[in-house]
Enzyme design. Structure first.
Site, PDB file in Angstrom:
ATOM      1  N   LYS A 188       0.858  -1.182   0.000  1.00 33.94           N
ATOM      2  CA  LYS A 188       0.000   0.000   0.000  1.00 33.94           C
ATOM      3  C   LYS A 188       0.895   1.233   0.000  1.00 33.94           C
ATOM      4  O   LYS A 188       1.419   1.643   1.031  1.00 33.94           O
ATOM      5  CB  LYS A 188      -0.897  -0.008   1.241  1.00 33.94           C
ATOM      6  CG  LYS A 188      -2.210   0.801   1.095  1.00 33.94           C
ATOM      7  CD  LYS A 188      -2.053   2.280   0.873  1.00 33.94           C
ATOM      8  CE  LYS A 188      -1.731   3.043   2.113  1.00 33.94           C
ATOM      9  NZ  LYS A 188      -1.765   4.532   1.846  1.00 33.94           N
ATOM     10  N   GLU A 264       9.994   1.095  10.704  1.00 30.04           N
ATOM     11  CA  GLU A 264      11.008   2.151  10.625  1.00 30.04           C
ATOM     12  C   GLU A 264      10.287   3.471  10.802  1.00 30.04           C
ATOM     13  O   GLU A 264       9.491   3.876   9.950  1.00 30.04           O
ATOM     14  CB  GLU A 264      11.772   2.129   9.302  1.00 30.04           C
ATOM     15  CG  GLU A 264      12.909   3.143   9.301  1.00 30.04           C
ATOM     16  CD  GLU A 264      13.744   3.141   8.025  1.00 30.04           C
ATOM     17  OE1 GLU A 264      14.634   4.008   7.922  1.00 30.04           O
ATOM     18  OE2 GLU A 264      13.506   2.298   7.160  1.00 30.04           O
ATOM     19  N   CYS A 298      13.782  10.456   7.092  1.00 28.20           N
ATOM     20  CA  CYS A 298      13.772  10.046   8.497  1.00 28.20           C
ATOM     21  C   CYS A 298      15.177   9.973   9.082  1.00 28.20           C
ATOM     22  O   CYS A 298      15.346  10.055  10.298  1.00 28.20           O
ATOM     23  CB  CYS A 298      13.053   8.715   8.664  1.00 28.20           C
ATOM     24  SG  CYS A 298      13.648   7.401   7.594  1.00 28.20           S
ATOM     25  N   GLU A 396      10.456  15.913  15.436  1.00 24.02           N
ATOM     26  CA  GLU A 396      10.838  15.680  14.046  1.00 24.02           C
ATOM     27  C   GLU A 396      10.087  16.656  13.148  1.00 24.02           C
ATOM     28  O   GLU A 396       8.859  16.625  13.047  1.00 24.02           O
ATOM     29  CB  GLU A 396      10.517  14.240  13.636  1.00 24.02           C
ATOM     30  CG  GLU A 396      11.016  13.911  12.238  1.00 24.02           C
ATOM     31  CD  GLU A 396      10.759  12.467  11.843  1.00 24.02           C
ATOM     32  OE1 GLU A 396      11.601  11.890  11.149  1.00 24.02           O
ATOM     33  OE2 GLU A 396       9.713  11.921  12.242  1.00 24.02           O
TER      34      GLU A 396
END
Length: 500
Positions: A188, A264, A298, A396
């Site tokens: 997906k 992750e 990331c 983040e």
């Protein structure tokens, strides 16, 4: 032979795509479609079906049949390797087309997209060898009456949810290893960057992958993503995205069939610079580490932790690098930093820039939206006078925003680096091997770079410590992640009776 070239101009009309199940395309039909605008140009480029829960069930059933009848897992490692190698050639043949669509939907520079596709070819080539290298163990030390064997078996049907920041690269850091292990897949992709995932499914099919082994269902995370996470016939789920959503994935798995998870997740990654580093190299590396993929990465190095004696000088050097970075049209081969991928992310980044200033940080460079007449762009941004408690130092941002914090000792540098809920990646810049090894050993991060950043290849594993995730992708560890271990006890000779 010359590589095929492709016209890098914008499409006149958006291209229509279906989704891919059981070895074939299924058109959108009467389903709603998602029309994607290029973030670098704000023109429609693709239309993707919004699949239904019934479509997802159909894809999972296809993957389940393909796994259970062993049309893939029952092949030899050599036969699986042959398909993966042929897939690598298929990607090589269509590399320009893949890079073009990656740039159109994501907004990353075409030069970067090309490099990523080249790296993906290597992933498939390397994983082809691993398909032949998977092995277990034996125990010949159980006495004359028993022999022990440990086997690795594919985990089964794998659900694969990938993000919009590296649609093809993250896909290829997983798919060849999942297939090398003998599993089947329901993928997906992000609804804003679905095209290259669909292209890979087609390339795999053309390379001889049996029907049903690779399926792609497009649509929203709330419908298709959540349905895949909760599906009882999915044995393992690999998710790449934010830590907040990763937490919901863990909760959903616990509510359903306790599927195995590979995660992750987020990162707030330190780049530690000592005064004895090659400061010119370090400044270039730090600029690259936050500018790559417009900081929507990331593992981007978003926290600059620099020795106090050179902190001001080094911040000036990084600011000078930022001034020279070429921001602009992603389809321009000279561009180094492209567009912000989504409207929501653009707003998030600008919100953090405003927050940093309101919290008392000093804006040393950038901080503004760049106007090129179309698309959405943000200048590489550098903040000084940052303290650990500020949001820009802890959360983040997922954009080209770098914070500077000074340190005085090695211990203090390590302490600042580890002062985060994340542990995905880190870099250290020094010419002193003792410092480099000390920092490498003690900073909590799944990936570490010494006098470089964001480098790598298919051989080394990917993954995080702490709230940056579970498990590892790529390398032999990435294949083993998609296997289960079985212990087999084989009795030799006649049994000693329990009942006389």
């Amino acid at each position: 032979m010359d590589k095929p070239t492709i016209d890098l101009s914008l499409p006149k009309t958006p291209r229509e795509f279906g989704f891919f199940v059981d070895g074939g395309w299924i058109g959108a039909g009467d389903r709603d479609v998602f029309e994607r605008n290029s973030p670098g140009h704000n023109v429609p480029v693709s239309r993707i079906p919004k699949c239904t829960e019934a479509d997802l069930d159909m894809a999972v059933a296809s993957a389940r049949r393909a796994f259970d009848d062993r049309r893939w897992s029952g092949l030899s490692g050599a036969d699986r390797a042959a398909v993966l190698l042929k897939t690598a050639e298929g990607i090589r043949t269509r590399a320009e087309e893949i890079a073009y669509w990656e740039t159109l939907e994501n907004g990353k520079p075409i030069s970067q997209a090309r490099a990523e596709v080249g790296g993906c070819i290597g992933m498939f080539e390397y994983a082809s060898g691993l398909a032949r290298a998977i092995h277990g163990d034996s125990f010949n030390n159980l006495g004359d009456g028993m022999f022990g064997v440990v086997t690795r078996e594919p985990v089964g049907v794998v659900g694969l949810i990938t993000p919009w920041n590296f649609p093809f690269l993250i896909l290829c850091e997983r798919v060849p290893y999942i297939l090398a292990a003998g599993c089947t897949i329901v993928a997906k992709p992000s609804e804003v960057t679905s095209v290259t995932t669909l292209m890979l499914a087609e390339i795999l099919h053309d390379a001889g992958l049996p029907d049903g082994v690779m399926n792609v269902v497009t649509g929203s995370g709330s419908t298709i993503g959540q349905g895949l996470i909760e599906h009882d016939h999915v044995d393992m789920l690999s998710f790449t995205g934010s830590t907040a959503v990763g937490r919901r994935v863990v909760e959903a798995s616990g509510r359903t069939n306790f599927k195995k998870l590979g995660l992750e997740l987020g990162g707030k990654n330190p780049q530690i610079v000592f005064a004895d580093a090659d400061l010119e190299d370090a400044a270039d590396g730090v600029a690259f580490g936050i500018g790559f993929n417009t900081g929507q990465c990331c593992v981007s190095g978003s926290r600059l932790i620099v020795e106090r004696s050179v902190a001001d000088q080094f911040a000036d050097m990084v600011a000078e690098k930022f001034k020279k970075v070429r921001v602009g049209d992603p389809l321009d081969e000279a561009t180094q930093v492209g567009a912000i991928t989504t409207d929501a992310q653009n707003a998030t980044i600008m919100g953090y820039i405003e927050k940093g200033q309101s919290e008392g940080a000093t804006l040393l460079h950038g901080g503004e939206q760049l106007d090129f007449g179309r698309g959405q762009y943000i200048a590489p941004t550098l903040f000084g006078n940052v303290t650990r408690d500020m949001a820009i130092a802890r959360e983040e941002i997922f954009g080209p925003v770098l914070t500077v914090m000074p340190f005085d000792t090695v211990e203090q540098a390590i302490d600042i680096a580890n002062d985060t809920e994340y542990g995905l990646a880190a870099s250290v810049w020094t010419k002193n091997i003792d410092k480099a090894l000390t920092v490498t050993r003690r900073v909590q991060a799944g990936r570490f770079w010494v006098n470089t950043t964001l480098s790598g290849g298919p051989e080394l594993p990917i993954g995080g410590f702490k709230q940056s995730g579970w498990g590892r992708e790529a390398g032999i560890y990435g294949v083993e992640e998609y296997t289960q271990i079985k212990s087999v006890h084989i009795e030799i000779g006649k049994r000693s009776p329990w009942v006389e």
